[in-house]
Structure formats: structure tokens, C-alpha cells
Design an enzyme around this catalytic site. Structure first.
Site, PDB file in Angstrom:
ATOM      1  N   MET A   1     -24.984  47.580   7.470  1.00  0.00           N
ATOM      2  CA  MET A   1     -26.409  48.255   6.741  1.00  0.00           C
ATOM      3  C   MET A   1     -27.434  47.564   6.259  1.00  0.00           C
ATOM      4  O   MET A   1     -27.797  46.937   5.735  1.00  0.00           O
ATOM      5  CB  MET A   1     -25.367  48.333   5.179  1.00  0.00           C
TER       6      MET A   1
ATOM      7  N   HIS B   1     -21.734  39.189  10.375  1.00  0.00           N
ATOM      8  CA  HIS B   1     -22.620  40.143  11.171  1.00  0.00           C
ATOM      9  C   HIS B   1     -23.015  39.618  12.518  1.00  0.00           C
ATOM     10  O   HIS B   1     -22.493  40.398  13.290  1.00  0.00           O
ATOM     11  CB  HIS B   1     -23.829  41.078  10.785  1.00  0.00           C
TER      12      HIS B   1
ATOM     13  N   GLY C   1     -16.226  43.051  10.086  1.00  0.00           N
ATOM     14  CA  GLY C   1     -15.583  41.869   9.580  1.00  0.00           C
ATOM     15  C   GLY C   1     -13.832  42.627   8.572  1.00  0.00           C
ATOM     16  O   GLY C   1     -14.137  43.337   7.605  1.00  0.00           O
ATOM     17  N   GLN C   2     -13.796  41.444   8.374  1.00  0.00           N
ATOM     18  CA  GLN C   2     -12.685  41.022   8.394  1.00  0.00           C
ATOM     19  C   GLN C   2     -12.723  40.934   6.275  1.00  0.00           C
ATOM     20  O   GLN C   2     -11.360  41.277   5.397  1.00  0.00           O
ATOM     21  CB  GLN C   2     -11.436  39.776   8.427  1.00  0.00           C
ATOM     22  N   LYS C   3     -13.918  40.876   6.262  1.00  0.00           N
ATOM     23  CA  LYS C   3     -14.148  40.317   4.205  1.00  0.00           C
ATOM     24  C   LYS C   3     -13.529  42.084   3.688  1.00  0.00           C
ATOM     25  O   LYS C   3     -13.672  42.167   2.730  1.00  0.00           O
ATOM     26  CB  LYS C   3     -15.414  40.164   3.914  1.00  0.00           C
TER      27      LYS C   3
ATOM     28  N   VAL D   1     -16.625  34.920   7.840  1.00  0.00           N
ATOM     29  CA  VAL D   1     -17.362  33.571   7.799  1.00  0.00           C
ATOM     30  C   VAL D   1     -17.594  33.767   6.817  1.00  0.00           C
ATOM     31  O   VAL D   1     -18.097  34.393   5.354  1.00  0.00           O
ATOM     32  CB  VAL D   1     -18.781  34.103   8.036  1.00  0.00           C
TER      33      VAL D   1
ATOM     34  N   SER E   1     -22.084  38.089   1.980  1.00  0.00           N
ATOM     35  CA  SER E   1     -22.016  39.109   1.788  1.00  0.00           C
ATOM     36  C   SER E   1     -23.779  39.137   2.119  1.00  0.00           C
ATOM     37  O   SER E   1     -23.993  38.468   1.294  1.00  0.00           O
ATOM     38  CB  SER E   1     -20.843  39.611   0.052  1.00  0.00           C
TER      39      SER E   1
ATOM     40  N   ARG F   1     -24.285  40.922  -0.897  1.00  0.00           N
ATOM     41  CA  ARG F   1     -25.197  40.648  -1.950  1.00  0.00           C
ATOM     42  C   ARG F   1     -24.688  39.477  -2.195  1.00  0.00           C
ATOM     43  O   ARG F   1     -25.131  39.894  -3.813  1.00  0.00           O
ATOM     44  CB  ARG F   1     -23.675  42.158  -2.546  1.00  0.00           C
TER      45      ARG F   1
HETATM   46  O1  PAF Z   1     -19.485  47.492   6.441  1.00  0.00           O
HETATM   47  C1  PAF Z   1     -20.696  48.424   6.311  1.00  0.00           C
HETATM   48  O2  PAF Z   1     -21.690  47.178   6.197  1.00  0.00           O
HETATM   49  C2  PAF Z   1     -20.415  49.477   6.303  1.00  0.00           C
HETATM   50  O3  PAF Z   1     -19.617  50.304   5.439  1.00  0.00           O
HETATM   51  C3  PAF Z   1     -20.373  50.294   7.416  1.00  0.00           C
HETATM   52  C4  PAF Z   1     -19.219  49.797   8.205  1.00  0.00           C
HETATM   53  C5  PAF Z   1     -21.627  49.401   8.304  1.00  0.00           C
HETATM   54  C6  PAF Z   1     -20.125  52.006   6.998  1.00  0.00           C
HETATM   55  O4  PAF Z   1     -21.997  51.950   6.596  1.00  0.00           O
END
Ligand code: PAF
Length: 284
Positions: free
Chosen positions: A32, A39, A150-152, A179, A188, A190
Site C-alpha cells: 500500500m 517492503h 511480510g510476517q509482521k 524487519v 510499519s 503506520r
Molecule cells: O499488507 C498490505 O500492505 C496490504 O494488506 C496488501 C497485502 C498490500 C493488500 O492491500
């Protein structure tokens, strides 16, 4: 290869058909945006295993509840593209909302059962349906050989794995390690919401999960004891609100009579208005 940005699903599908004709394997990293090292670790893994890497960037409205942070979710497309390019992403698929959810859109994918009944599902009803629906659409558009998560977001990864198995999707779901910042906070997007004081307070989340893990390592096998340890440590930090603490089967998320096999220690907390999640997976 020069990175290409594609904003149209049909165009992305045509590019994918071309890659398939050339026999190239495709890795998909769904995101996202507001990219961080978590990422980018997925991209590195994808690059090491696939001929071409497609990263999707789409803040998916369907997975946000009406009182959640869809509008406020951090966005920085320019920076994201620069990071993706530096990491060697071949295609960024950044669709517009109308392309993903055309007028009259009325089809969703739901994984049922224990995987979507506890943990994040309780405070975020409908969240995983939004995730599986958009991920299924991304799989249809990009047709990856492997998709990286990601495992998070441990519950998300399990739910997506379930969907892929249940619907015979011809691809591999790869889950990559969390990570963390050097002090232990899981990366994150966020985290960007946190003030410096909240950022300090947030450390109680990984610390409490580590305390639970350490009990298990020392030989504790009672689920309640480990859950209580994590909960008490979180509760000692008055500036946070606990959403959930879960100690359960690391593959099915089912309740455990005792700690044995794959175990997931997971928690979600509110630090101010920011909801953070974290977990530790271990084989006992
Ligand atoms: O983990 C995320 O960022 C989202 O949930 C994903 C997998 C891209 C789906 O919108």
C-alpha cells in the site's frame, strides 16, 4: 531494465502476457506504498527468486473500516517510486480506484473459519475480506509465480495462504521475516503517525512479546501463563491500550491446550490513536 509505472489493469495484463510468452517468471510484491525496509526486503527476496519483479502500490479502500485511517494513510508516491527503482523493481502497478473497483463492483473473496475469526478480525470486521479480495484481483492481473508478504502481518499471510490453497491458485506464497528498527520496533508505514513520545512508548510491544518468548524458551508450556505475562507487561505501560494478546497455533491460529509445535505470540495495541501489531513465531 528501466522501471515502468503502469496504472491500468488491462495494460498490466498485456505486459504480463508478454513476459509469460518469453518464459519469464514473475514475482509480485503487493504493497500500500509508503515503502520502508520491510517492503524492500520483500523486493530483494523476489529479485533473488524471479526473473521479473512487479510491485503493486494501492491503498485499498476495501480493507479499511468506516472509522479507520484510509484517508489519513501515509502516501508518498514520488519517494516510493525512487525506492522501488533503486531496489530493481521492474514494474510498479499503481492502479486507480476505478480500475480496481469498477462501477457496480460486487464480488468479494472470503476466507472463513478460525483464521478470520480472531485477532485483527475482531477489531477490524471485514478487513480480511478486503485484503483477500484485492490480493485475488492482483493475482488475476499480475499472474505471479510467487507473491511476497511480510510476517509482521502474520494473520494476513496465513489467510492469503489459505485462499491460495483453497482456490488452487498456481503460485507460491512466500512469507518473509519481520524487519525491525535497531531497538526492536517492527517497521510499519503506520509508525509515521507516532510522536517521539509515542515512538518510545511503542517499544513495550516488542518487549512484551519477547518476554513471553523468553518464558517459553525457559520451559514454560502453559498458554495462559505466557499470555498473562505479555498482557501484564503491556498493561504496565499506561499510555497504551491493549487490543488483543494471542498465544495460539502458528499455522491455524487455533487455541492450544499447551505450547507445542508452531506457536504464534501476537498482540495489537493502540498508542494514542495509532494501532500497531507485532508478533513472534516459534517452533516449540
Ligand atoms: O499488507 C498490505 O500492505 C496490504 O494488506 C496488501 C497485502 C498490500 C493488500 O492491500
Amino acid at each position: 531494465m528501466i522501471m515502468e509505472v503502469v496504472s491500468n489493469a488491462g495494460q498490466m495484463q498485456e505486459i504480463v502476457m508478454g513476459m509469460r510468452r518469453q518464459g519469464l517468471s514473475i514475482g509480485l510484491v503487493p504493497t500500500m506504498g509508503y515503502l520502508h525496509q520491510g517492503h524492500l526486503s520483500l523486493v530483494r527476496r523476489a529479485r533473488s527468486e524471479c526473473d521479473r519483479v512487479v510491485m503493486s502500490i494501492f491503498v485499498n479502500p476495501l480493507q479499511f473500516g468506516p472509522r479507520e485511517d484510509f484517508a489519513a494513510y501515509p502516501r508518498d508516491p514520488e519517494h516510493d517510486l525512487a525506492l522501488a527503482r533503486d531496489e530493481g523493481v521492474d514494474y510498479v502497478f499503481a492502479p486507480v480506484k476505478e480500475d480496481m473497483y469498477p462501477k457496480g463492483f460486487n464480488t468479494q473473496v472470503t476466507v472463513e473459519g478460525a483464521l478470520t475469526e480472531k485477532m485483527c478480525s475482531r477489531s477490524r470486521p471485514g478487513h480480511f475480506r478486503g485484503v483477500t479480495t484485492v490480493v485475488m484481483k492482483l493475482f488475476q492481473i499480475v499472474q505471479p509465480d510467487r507473491a511476497y508478504f511480510g510476517q509482521k502481518d502474520a494473520q494476513q499471510a496465513l489467510v492469503i495462504r489459505r485462499m491460495a490453497t483453497d482456490l488452487n491458485l498456481p503460485l507460491e506464497i512466500v512469507t518473509c521475516p519481520i524487519v525491525r528498527e535497531t531497538d526492536g520496533l517492527a517497521l510499519s508505514s503506520r509508525n509515521a503517525y507516532l510522536s517521539s513520545e509515542e515512538r518510545r512508548v511503542a517499544l513495550v510491544l516488542p518487549r512484551s512479546l519477547e518476554a513471553g518468548r523468553d518464558l517459553i524458551i525457559k520451559g514454560e508450556r502453559r498458554v495462559e501463563r505466557v499470555r498473562d505475562e505479555i498482557t501484564e507487561r503491556l498493561a504496565a505501560e499506561r499510555a497504551i491500550k491493549v487490543d488483543y494478546v494471542e498465544v495460539c497455533d502458528g499455522q491455524t491460529l487455533a487455541d492450544l491446550a499447551e505450547l507445542r509445535g508452531p506457536v504464534l505470540l501476537a498482540a495489537a495495541v493502540y498508542v494514542g490513536r495509532t494501532r500497531l501489531i507485532d508478533n513472534i513465531y516459534l517452533e516449540v
